[in-house]
Design a protein around this motif. Structure first.
Motif, PDB file in Angstrom:
ATOM      1  N   UNK A   1      55.928  37.854  43.928  1.00  0.00           N
ATOM      2  CA  UNK A   1      56.549  37.027  42.888  1.00  0.00           C
ATOM      3  C   UNK A   1      57.452  37.830  41.981  1.00  0.00           C
ATOM      4  N   UNK A   2      57.022  39.039  41.634  1.00  0.00           N
ATOM      5  CA  UNK A   2      57.839  39.897  40.776  1.00  0.00           C
ATOM      6  C   UNK A   2      59.174  40.205  41.438  1.00  0.00           C
TER       7      UNK A   2
ATOM      8  N   UNK B   1      56.793  31.664  38.001  1.00  0.00           N
ATOM      9  CA  UNK B   1      57.035  32.726  37.027  1.00  0.00           C
ATOM     10  C   UNK B   1      56.992  32.108  35.627  1.00  0.00           C
ATOM     11  N   UNK B   2      55.833  32.212  34.990  1.00  0.00           N
ATOM     12  CA  UNK B   2      55.652  31.640  33.654  1.00  0.00           C
ATOM     13  C   UNK B   2      54.945  32.668  32.769  1.00  0.00           C
ATOM     14  N   UNK B   3      54.501  32.227  31.600  1.00  0.00           N
ATOM     15  CA  UNK B   3      53.850  33.146  30.668  1.00  0.00           C
ATOM     16  C   UNK B   3      52.588  33.753  31.272  1.00  0.00           C
ATOM     17  N   UNK B   4      51.848  32.943  32.017  1.00  0.00           N
ATOM     18  CA  UNK B   4      50.620  33.439  32.629  1.00  0.00           C
ATOM     19  C   UNK B   4      50.920  34.515  33.672  1.00  0.00           C
ATOM     20  N   UNK B   5      51.969  34.279  34.452  1.00  0.00           N
ATOM     21  CA  UNK B   5      52.368  35.271  35.452  1.00  0.00           C
ATOM     22  C   UNK B   5      52.743  36.582  34.764  1.00  0.00           C
ATOM     23  N   UNK B   6      53.536  36.487  33.710  1.00  0.00           N
ATOM     24  CA  UNK B   6      53.966  37.690  32.994  1.00  0.00           C
ATOM     25  C   UNK B   6      52.786  38.432  32.369  1.00  0.00           C
ATOM     26  N   UNK B   7      51.764  37.682  31.928  1.00  0.00           N
ATOM     27  CA  UNK B   7      50.561  38.315  31.385  1.00  0.00           C
ATOM     28  C   UNK B   7      49.833  39.099  32.473  1.00  0.00           C
ATOM     29  N   UNK B   8      49.792  38.522  33.682  1.00  0.00           N
ATOM     30  CA  UNK B   8      49.139  39.201  34.806  1.00  0.00           C
ATOM     31  C   UNK B   8      49.904  40.477  35.177  1.00  0.00           C
ATOM     32  N   UNK B   9      51.227  40.407  35.106  1.00  0.00           N
ATOM     33  CA  UNK B   9      52.047  41.579  35.382  1.00  0.00           C
ATOM     34  C   UNK B   9      51.726  42.691  34.384  1.00  0.00           C
ATOM     35  N   UNK B  10      51.658  42.347  33.108  1.00  0.00           N
ATOM     36  CA  UNK B  10      51.370  43.342  32.080  1.00  0.00           C
ATOM     37  C   UNK B  10      49.970  43.911  32.240  1.00  0.00           C
ATOM     38  N   UNK B  11      49.034  43.072  32.655  1.00  0.00           N
ATOM     39  CA  UNK B  11      47.657  43.523  32.857  1.00  0.00           C
ATOM     40  C   UNK B  11      47.605  44.588  33.966  1.00  0.00           C
ATOM     41  N   UNK B  12      48.335  44.333  35.050  1.00  0.00           N
ATOM     42  CA  UNK B  12      48.375  45.288  36.157  1.00  0.00           C
ATOM     43  C   UNK B  12      49.036  46.590  35.724  1.00  0.00           C
ATOM     44  N   UNK B  13      50.123  46.481  34.985  1.00  0.00           N
ATOM     45  CA  UNK B  13      50.812  47.693  34.513  1.00  0.00           C
ATOM     46  C   UNK B  13      49.940  48.521  33.590  1.00  0.00           C
ATOM     47  N   UNK B  14      49.227  47.852  32.703  1.00  0.00           N
ATOM     48  CA  UNK B  14      48.341  48.577  31.774  1.00  0.00           C
ATOM     49  C   UNK B  14      47.209  49.258  32.535  1.00  0.00           C
ATOM     50  N   UNK B  15      46.700  48.600  33.556  1.00  0.00           N
ATOM     51  CA  UNK B  15      45.605  49.161  34.348  1.00  0.00           C
ATOM     52  C   UNK B  15      46.035  50.462  35.017  1.00  0.00           C
ATOM     53  N   UNK B  16      47.234  50.487  35.592  1.00  0.00           N
ATOM     54  CA  UNK B  16      47.681  51.666  36.317  1.00  0.00           C
ATOM     55  C   UNK B  16      48.280  52.737  35.406  1.00  0.00           C
ATOM     56  N   UNK B  17      48.668  52.339  34.197  1.00  0.00           N
ATOM     57  CA  UNK B  17      49.216  53.326  33.278  1.00  0.00           C
ATOM     58  C   UNK B  17      48.176  53.913  32.342  1.00  0.00           C
TER      59      UNK B  17
END
Length: 260
Positions: free
Chosen positions: A211-212, A244-260
């Motif tokens: 999706x990204x 691609x909505x707010x929920x999707x973007x939240x999931x993206x940020x969650x994944x990025x925070x997990x790996x960073x």
């Protein structure tokens, strides 16, 4: 299946492409004598579902040979891309001739230099770029490109305008400078291929990863396919991408925070 033109080339390719360097992966080779049949089934299923773009490298000669045998009967309907890690004109000529033989074809649609230590150009003493142009003029390759994991070389290649297609790592985990490079490719009408869309297996959430990338209309991700189940998932989420909505973007940020 959605199809786009790779930059200014006349290559109309499926936005979901098949990374054929996995055609000799453990999951396939574990079938022993049936490995060739299993690889053939994967490629044909992808083709029947609309995937027409297959990308690999001469570093995996067995995969080139296997793909060449599999697509022999549908050669006119598929777009093949392969790469060379050559450091000299002589090596480049040898690699191309071997790839043509392995793929059982007279011409390769997209031929790419792979991970060069610097950017070959018209005036560099190595002669690699001018040899690529010669290969194109002789009809041995239709279009030329560059694949690199070095973002500085990738950016330099895009800005030079010498290469028709650039391939570099790009996925949901990559920072803004990679997004900027994708946009620069679109601006300059350079074909943009995303390697490692699942970050080499580090990512497991296919809907998020796919999706990204779907938000970037000029990006063609190369998906490494190891099993029929994997291919079916890729095809399903290609046809049914996440909203691609707010929920999707939240999931993206969650994944990025997990790996960073």
């Amino acid at each position: 299946m959605e199809y786009i033109s790779l930059g200014k080339t006349n290559l109309l390719v499926s936005r979901t492409s098949f990374g054929a360097m996995s055609l000799d992966c453990k999951e396939i080779e574990d079938f022993g004598e049936e490995a060739e049949e299993k690889a053939c089934a994967l490629v044909y299923q992808a083709y029947k579902e609309g995937i027409n773009f297959f990308d690999l490298s001469h570093t995996k000669e067995n995969c080139e040979k296997r793909l060449g045998r599999i697509v022999h009967g549908i050669r006119q309907s598929v777009v093949l891309a392969t790469k060379s890690t050559a450091q000299s004109v002589q090596e480049l000529r040898r690699d191309l001739q071997e790839s043509l033989l392995n793929l059982d074809t007279d011409s390769i649609e997209l031929y790419q230099l792979e991970n060069p230590l610097f950017l070959p150009g018209p005036d560099t003493p190595d002669g690699l770029y001018n040899e690529l142009l010669s290969m194109k003029e002789r009809g041995l390759v239709r279009h030329i490109g560059l694949a690199t994991e070095n973002i500085e070389i990738a950016r330099e290649a895009v800005e030079s305008g010498n290469y028709e297609v650039i391939q570099f790592p790009f996925n949901v985990l990559y920072p803004q400078e990679y997004v900027d490079l994708v946009k620069l490719c679109a601006e300059k009408e350079i074909g943009c291929i995303a390697m490692q869309p699942m970050n080499g297996g580090l990512l497991s959430n296919l809907p998020i990863a796919l999706g990204y990338l779907s938000q970037f209309e000029n990006v063609v991700p190369v998906w490494g396919v190891h099993t029929q189940e994997e291919l079916q998932q890729i095809l399903y989420f290609t046809a049914n991408p996440p909203v691609i909505d707010d929920q999707f973007n939240k999931e993206v940020e969650k994944i990025r925070l997990f790996f960073n």
